[in-house]
Design a protein around this motif. Structure first.
Motif, PDB file in Angstrom:
ATOM      1  N   UNK A  57       0.812  -1.208   0.000  1.00  0.00           N
ATOM      2  CA  UNK A  57       0.000   0.000   0.000  1.00  0.00           C
ATOM      3  C   UNK A  57       0.847   1.259   0.000  1.00  0.00           C
ATOM      4  N   UNK A  58       2.088   1.148   0.491  1.00  0.00           N
ATOM      5  CA  UNK A  58       2.983   2.311   0.564  1.00  0.00           C
ATOM      6  C   UNK A  58       3.776   2.521  -0.716  1.00  0.00           C
ATOM      7  N   UNK A  59       3.743   1.567  -1.657  1.00  0.00           N
ATOM      8  CA  UNK A  59       4.614   1.640  -2.838  1.00  0.00           C
ATOM      9  C   UNK A  59       4.465   2.923  -3.660  1.00  0.00           C
ATOM     10  N   UNK A  60       3.274   3.412  -4.027  1.00  0.00           N
ATOM     11  CA  UNK A  60       1.956   2.815  -3.802  1.00  0.00           C
ATOM     12  C   UNK A  60       1.502   2.059  -5.037  1.00  0.00           C
ATOM     13  N   UNK A  61       0.574   1.143  -4.831  1.00  0.00           N
ATOM     14  CA  UNK A  61      -0.086   0.435  -5.916  1.00  0.00           C
ATOM     15  C   UNK A  61      -1.537   0.902  -5.983  1.00  0.00           C
ATOM     16  N   UNK A  62      -2.187   0.751  -7.121  1.00  0.00           N
ATOM     17  CA  UNK A  62      -3.603   1.114  -7.195  1.00  0.00           C
ATOM     18  C   UNK A  62      -4.405   0.415  -6.107  1.00  0.00           C
ATOM     19  N   UNK A  63      -5.319   1.119  -5.483  1.00  0.00           N
ATOM     20  CA  UNK A  63      -6.091   0.571  -4.371  1.00  0.00           C
ATOM     21  C   UNK A  63      -6.810  -0.716  -4.759  1.00  0.00           C
ATOM     22  N   UNK A  64      -7.338  -0.752  -5.989  1.00  0.00           N
ATOM     23  CA  UNK A  64      -8.075  -1.940  -6.424  1.00  0.00           C
ATOM     24  C   UNK A  64      -7.174  -3.167  -6.502  1.00  0.00           C
ATOM     25  N   UNK A  65      -5.887  -2.952  -6.739  1.00  0.00           N
ATOM     26  CA  UNK A  65      -4.960  -4.072  -6.904  1.00  0.00           C
ATOM     27  C   UNK A  65      -4.748  -4.814  -5.591  1.00  0.00           C
TER      28      UNK A  65
END
Length: 251
Positions: free
Chosen positions: A169-177
């Motif tokens: 979540x901190x990378x960040x990646x898309x929330x849906x992923x």
């Protein structure tokens, strides 16, 4: 290295690149099912901690399982969430590569896996191979040999799952992923109404002194039963340690 997983393991995750392997990997391996036999489990514990022949088996098996869960969880979960890739991690077909330290170094899979044909219907379908196909038989096999609590072992698994999803979540990646990863640890019950053993494995605690908020496990890994080891930095007993337990230097 499984070629399909190469995009995942760069930068700070590069050291995970060789954890998952195929049958032609030259490193020696043992069937995972051997670990949950009386002789097999004892051999693994003694290879890991030869100086603890008289040590508490609950603590030893808990510590061994932590590496097992960490190294299995990271590539399996990352592959599913980021690449939509389903790895064949069923316990009965898995082989464990044991490192020089006696701990799981990697895993040999029967094949490279496959892409999900359609999006999984929620977290329990997405992670069924990991939870039902691997964690459950591993944990049930271990508790059949050593009287360690199931909660301790599921907490070890949940701790690393939550850590990985938080890192993603901190990378960040898309929330849906990462939605299914977050949903797994935020859902109290499985679709059939049974308890979800991965539910809220950690909490974030405000403290009067020391690191705050503290990322704290809900269940202790019982390493304090081994006098040689200090408590974990995220131990639930940090502020009220058991008698004789040593505190970690950084807390």
């Amino acid at each position: 290295m499984i070629a399909e997983l190469a995009p995942l393991f760069t930068g700070e995750f590069a050291h995970y690149r060789d954890i998952m392997a195929l049958p032609d990997d030259p490193r020696p391996a043992i069937p995972a099912t051997d670990v949950v036999t009386p002789d097999g489990l004892e051999a693994r514990l003694m290879a890991y901690a030869p100086d603890c022949a008289d040590g508490d088996r609950r603590a030893l098996v808990s510590q061994w399982s932590r590496t097992y869960f960490l190294r299995l969880t990271v590539p399996t979960v990352a592959a599913s969430l980021v690449l939509g890739w389903r790895l064949p991690v069923a316990f009965e077909t898995l082989q464990i590569i044991i490192g020089d330290d006696g701990l799981p170094e990697g895993f040999k899979l029967p094949h490279a896996g496959e892409r999900w044909n359609a999006a999984p219907d929620g977290p329990f379908e997405r992670f069924s191979d990991l939870l039902d196909g691997n964690f459950t038989p591993f944990i049930e096999g271990v508790v059949g040999q050593v009287k360690v609590s199931r909660k301790v072992l599921w907490s070890n698994a949940g701790n690393y799952f939550e850590w990985l999803v938080s890192m993603m979540a901190k990378v960040p990646l898309p929330a849906a992923m990462i939605e299914d990863g977050q949903a797994l640890i935020e859902t109290a019950c499985r679709p059939d109404g049974s308890r979800n053993p991965m539910y809220q494995p950690v909490r974030y605690v405000e403290r009067q002194s020391g690191p705050s908020p503290l990322r704290q496990r809900r269940h202790c890994c019982v390493r304090y039963l081994l006098p040689e080891l200090a408590l974990c930095e995220n131990c639930p007993h940090i502020d009220r340690p058991p008698a004789g337990a040593r505190l970690p230097e950084t807390v």
